[in-house]
Design a protein around this motif. Structure first.
Motif, PDB file in Angstrom:
ATOM      1  N   ALA A 175       0.771  -1.094  -0.062  1.00 12.35           N
ATOM      2  CA  ALA A 175       0.049  -0.001   0.073  1.00 12.35           C
ATOM      3  C   ALA A 175       0.987   1.221  -0.048  1.00 12.35           C
ATOM      4  N   SER A 176       1.956   1.210   0.691  1.00 13.00           N
ATOM      5  CA  SER A 176       2.799   2.350   1.058  1.00 13.00           C
ATOM      6  C   SER A 176       2.269   3.466   1.984  1.00 13.00           C
ATOM      7  N   PRO A 177       2.648   4.254   2.544  1.00 11.54           N
ATOM      8  CA  PRO A 177       2.149   5.028   3.644  1.00 11.54           C
ATOM      9  C   PRO A 177       0.953   6.157   2.914  1.00 11.54           C
ATOM     10  N   TYR A 178       1.278   6.203   1.688  1.00  9.32           N
ATOM     11  CA  TYR A 178       0.238   7.305   0.835  1.00  9.32           C
ATOM     12  C   TYR A 178      -0.983   6.713   0.943  1.00  9.32           C
ATOM     13  N   LEU A 179      -1.005   5.117   0.686  1.00  5.68           N
ATOM     14  CA  LEU A 179      -2.489   4.733   0.734  1.00  5.68           C
ATOM     15  C   LEU A 179      -3.062   4.121   1.898  1.00  5.68           C
ATOM     16  N   GLN A 180      -2.064   3.846   2.843  1.00  5.10           N
ATOM     17  CA  GLN A 180      -2.763   3.118   4.307  1.00  5.10           C
ATOM     18  C   GLN A 180      -1.767   3.432   5.234  1.00  5.10           C
ATOM     19  N   ASN A 181      -2.175   4.026   6.575  1.00  3.57           N
ATOM     20  CA  ASN A 181      -1.539   4.035   7.685  1.00  3.57           C
ATOM     21  C   ASN A 181      -2.116   3.213   8.762  1.00  3.57           C
ATOM     22  N   PRO A 182      -1.317   1.987   9.173  1.00  2.04           N
ATOM     23  CA  PRO A 182      -1.799   0.895   9.815  1.00  2.04           C
ATOM     24  C   PRO A 182      -1.695   1.343  11.215  1.00  2.04           C
ATOM     25  N   LEU A 183      -0.856   2.369  11.678  1.00  2.38           N
ATOM     26  CA  LEU A 183      -0.702   2.541  13.058  1.00  2.38           C
ATOM     27  C   LEU A 183      -2.123   3.450  13.583  1.00  2.38           C
ATOM     28  N   ALA A 184      -2.478   4.367  12.504  1.00  2.00           N
ATOM     29  CA  ALA A 184      -3.688   5.027  12.965  1.00  2.00           C
ATOM     30  C   ALA A 184      -4.945   3.922  12.988  1.00  2.00           C
ATOM     31  N   LEU A 185      -4.735   2.596  12.430  1.00  2.00           N
ATOM     32  CA  LEU A 185      -5.771   1.632  12.559  1.00  2.00           C
ATOM     33  C   LEU A 185      -5.839   0.677  13.622  1.00  2.00           C
ATOM     34  N   GLY A 186      -4.804   1.240  14.421  1.00  2.00           N
ATOM     35  CA  GLY A 186      -4.610   0.512  15.713  1.00  2.00           C
ATOM     36  C   GLY A 186      -3.520  -0.551  15.796  1.00  2.00           C
ATOM     37  N   ALA A 187      -2.580  -0.884  14.541  1.00  2.00           N
ATOM     38  CA  ALA A 187      -1.435  -1.798  14.652  1.00  2.00           C
ATOM     39  C   ALA A 187      -0.512  -1.227  15.524  1.00  2.00           C
ATOM     40  N   ASP A 188       0.507  -2.035  16.046  1.00  2.00           N
ATOM     41  CA  ASP A 188       1.509  -1.567  16.946  1.00  2.00           C
ATOM     42  C   ASP A 188       2.902  -1.011  15.962  1.00  2.00           C
ATOM     43  N   VAL A 189       3.050  -1.841  15.036  1.00  2.00           N
ATOM     44  CA  VAL A 189       4.362  -1.803  14.133  1.00  2.00           C
ATOM     45  C   VAL A 189       4.102  -1.765  12.912  1.00  2.00           C
ATOM     46  N   VAL A 190       4.794  -0.853  11.873  1.00  2.00           N
ATOM     47  CA  VAL A 190       4.762  -1.067  10.555  1.00  2.00           C
ATOM     48  C   VAL A 190       6.013  -1.275   9.868  1.00  2.00           C
ATOM     49  N   VAL A 191       5.965  -2.337   9.059  1.00  2.00           N
ATOM     50  CA  VAL A 191       7.348  -2.580   8.364  1.00  2.00           C
ATOM     51  C   VAL A 191       7.143  -2.309   6.909  1.00  2.00           C
ATOM     52  N   HIS A 192       8.077  -1.985   6.325  1.00  2.00           N
ATOM     53  CA  HIS A 192       8.044  -1.585   4.796  1.00  2.00           C
ATOM     54  C   HIS A 192       9.392  -2.327   4.246  1.00  2.00           C
ATOM     55  N   SER A 193       9.175  -2.867   3.040  1.00  2.00           N
ATOM     56  CA  SER A 193      10.487  -3.035   1.913  1.00  2.00           C
ATOM     57  C   SER A 193      10.460  -1.716   1.320  1.00  2.00           C
ATOM     58  N   THR A 194      11.364  -1.087   1.775  1.00  2.00           N
ATOM     59  CA  THR A 194      11.438   0.422   0.935  1.00  2.00           C
ATOM     60  C   THR A 194      12.145   0.232  -0.557  1.00  2.00           C
ATOM     61  N   THR A 195      12.534  -0.919  -0.628  1.00  2.00           N
ATOM     62  CA  THR A 195      13.098  -1.443  -2.019  1.00  2.00           C
ATOM     63  C   THR A 195      11.749  -1.027  -3.083  1.00  2.00           C
ATOM     64  N   LYS A 196      10.635  -1.198  -2.543  1.00  2.00           N
ATOM     65  CA  LYS A 196       9.602  -1.074  -3.696  1.00  2.00           C
ATOM     66  C   LYS A 196       8.827   0.365  -3.749  1.00  2.00           C
ATOM     67  N   TYR A 197       7.646   0.680  -3.175  1.00  2.00           N
ATOM     68  CA  TYR A 197       6.981   1.843  -3.560  1.00  2.00           C
ATOM     69  C   TYR A 197       7.969   3.156  -3.059  1.00  2.00           C
ATOM     70  N   ILE A 198       8.398   3.071  -1.856  1.00  2.00           N
ATOM     71  CA  ILE A 198       8.927   4.114  -1.035  1.00  2.00           C
ATOM     72  C   ILE A 198      10.357   4.428  -1.880  1.00  2.00           C
ATOM     73  N   GLY A 199      11.145   3.684  -2.302  1.00  2.00           N
ATOM     74  CA  GLY A 199      12.218   4.184  -3.023  1.00  2.00           C
ATOM     75  C   GLY A 199      11.735   4.601  -4.572  1.00  2.00           C
ATOM     76  N   GLY A 200      10.869   3.564  -5.013  1.00  2.00           N
ATOM     77  CA  GLY A 200      10.160   3.912  -6.104  1.00  2.00           C
ATOM     78  C   GLY A 200      10.900   3.827  -7.618  1.00  2.00           C
ATOM     79  N   HIS A 201      12.273   3.501  -7.524  1.00  2.00           N
ATOM     80  CA  HIS A 201      12.940   3.671  -8.899  1.00  2.00           C
ATOM     81  C   HIS A 201      13.583   2.567  -9.155  1.00  2.00           C
ATOM     82  N   SER A 202      13.427   1.505  -8.485  1.00  2.00           N
ATOM     83  CA  SER A 202      14.333   0.219  -8.437  1.00  2.00           C
ATOM     84  C   SER A 202      15.640   0.518  -8.533  1.00  2.00           C
ATOM     85  N   ASP A 203      16.189   1.438  -7.847  1.00  2.00           N
ATOM     86  CA  ASP A 203      17.769   1.389  -7.727  1.00  2.00           C
ATOM     87  C   ASP A 203      18.369   1.561  -6.110  1.00  2.00           C
ATOM     88  N   ALA A 204      17.575   1.132  -5.279  1.00  2.00           N
ATOM     89  CA  ALA A 204      18.059   1.170  -3.993  1.00  2.00           C
ATOM     90  C   ALA A 204      17.461   0.040  -3.145  1.00  2.00           C
TER      91      ALA A 204
END
Ligand SMILES: *Cc1c(COP(=O)(O)O)cnc(C)c1O
Length: 386
Positions: free
Chosen positions: A183-212
């Motif tokens: 989802a990425s933080p742009y589409l969904q914020n799990p902490l606001a829905l009651g989750a305790d921890v969010v993990v991301h592979s920033t390799t994907k949408y967050i980095g977004g350019h397949s270069d890191a």
């Protein structure tokens, strides 16, 4: 969280450099920092595994975008997950995880952390009775201390009710972790829905350019955050300065990229439904997707990932996967370029033959930001060629 998402994406952690006024936080490509006397540090910087200003700027940006107090960035998504589990759990603890989590997550928990004494059970996270039962049952030696979910899930695009799981976790005294990579933080914020921890592979949408490559753990609980910070420093799977710099650069445009990913994906999903070669389209933006209403509630839009099952079985799926030209056949997702994946042999090869195995007639599309007409023409020629 008073400012809007895109303002935070561009500015959080991105103050101009104190020495030069550089508008972009510099790439501090250094492993150590000069001391002005023994133990007299400049702004607390001592050694690169511990802290680095470029990484700090990314961590501040990540925390701001998930509406969180703390964020830690790592060399990969799996390094982030490993640090989180080692910080939050102890040998004999039990994890209940979704039966369609990312294959690498399952391998980490089931093959690596099992040797450290962590047990797991995999359940259908959309079945709340099954989750409650698995949580109550615990492991052979210890209690359920963590619930782990991905929504939308990969590659079956199942949607799980985060707020409902948060209640189950609270009742059981367990930590709810949401892998928010799809989802990425742009589409969904799990902490606001009651989750305790969010993990991301920033390799994907967050980095977004397949270069890191990179990963992140984001949370509010200060006590757990201190433990994660300790593991990050003591084990050292930190993101390198260059990777952190690229990830911050990418993250600034997440909102504009994601709008386009979502728009292209919605059109492509609807178009795929019109094709006779297609048996089923798994995209939460389609009204007949079983998670459509829930996704509309807990996500802002439906994302850029589509899975497709083909009527022609494994042979058709392999044929399409190898025939696209604008969609590149590659693992990973979330970059500006469209990617094609055959999960059974690629991203999910590690779960082949297990309960987490994926259908052999399934292909997964990571829809990029190219022109829609070119993407549709490419898919049409690939389907025509089956
Ligand atoms: C890619 C991915 C991971 C693992 O991240 P890496 O950066 O490859 O280590 C975890 N979860 C999901 C949903 C992913 O797509």
């Amino acid at each position: 969280m008073s400012q809007g998402f895109n303002t935070r994406a561009v500015h959080a952690g991105q103050e101009p450099d104190g020495t030069t006024g550089a508008v972009v936080v510099p790439l501090y490509q250094t492993s150590t920092f000069a001391q002005d006397g023994i133990g007299v540090l400049r702004n607390g910087y001592e050694y690169g595994r511990g802290t680095n200003p470029t990484r700090d700027s990314l961590q501040t940006q990540l925390a701001a975008l998930e509406g969180a107090g703390h964020a830690f960035s790592f060399a990969s998504g799996l390094a982030a997950e490993d640090a989180l589990i080692r910080a939050a759990l102890a040998p004999r603890d039990h994890i209940v995880l979704g039966n369609d989590v990312y294959g690498g997550t399952y391998r980490l928990i089931n093959k690596v952390l099992s040797g450290w004494g962590i047990s797991n059970s995999a359940v259908d996270m959309s079945d709340q009775d099954a989750v409650r039962a698995a949580v109550a049952a615990g492991g052979p030696e210890g209690k359920t201390r963590m619930i782990w979910v991905e929504t939308p899930s990969n590659p079956m695009m199942k949607i799980t009710d985060i707020a409902a799981l948060a209640q189950i976790a609270r009742d059981a005294g367990a930590v709810l972790v949401v892998d928010n990579t799809f989802a990425s933080p742009y589409l969904q914020n799990p902490l606001a829905l009651g989750a305790d921890v969010v993990v991301h592979s920033t390799t994907k949408y967050i980095g977004g350019h397949s270069d890191a490559s990179g990963g992140a753990v984001v949370l509010n609980d200060t006590e757990l955050a201190e433990k994660i910070g300790f593991v990050q420093f003591a084990v050292g799977a930190v993101s390198a300065p260059m990777e952190a710099w690229l990830t911050t650069r990418g993250l600034k445009t997440l909102g504009v990229r994601m709008d386009r990913h979502c728009e292209n994906a919605q059109h492509i999903a609807e178009w795929l439904l019109t094709r006779p070669e297609v048996e089923r389209v798994l995209y939460p933006g389609l009204p007949d997707h079983p998670g459509h209403e829930l996704a509309a509630r807990q996500m802002r839009k439906f994302g850029g990932m589509i899975s497709v099952q083909l009527t022609g079985g494994e042979a058709a799926a392999r044929s399409v996967a190898e025939a696209t030209r604008v969609f590149t056949l590659a693992e990973s997702l979330g970059g500006v370029e469209s990617l094609m994946n055959y999960p059974a042999e690629m991203t999910h090869a590690s779960v082949k033959g297990t309960a987490l195995a994926v259908p052999e007639n399934l292909i997964r599309l990571s829809v990029g930001i190219e022109d829609l007409e070119d993407l549709l023409a490419d898919l049409a020629q690939a389907l025509d060629g089956i």
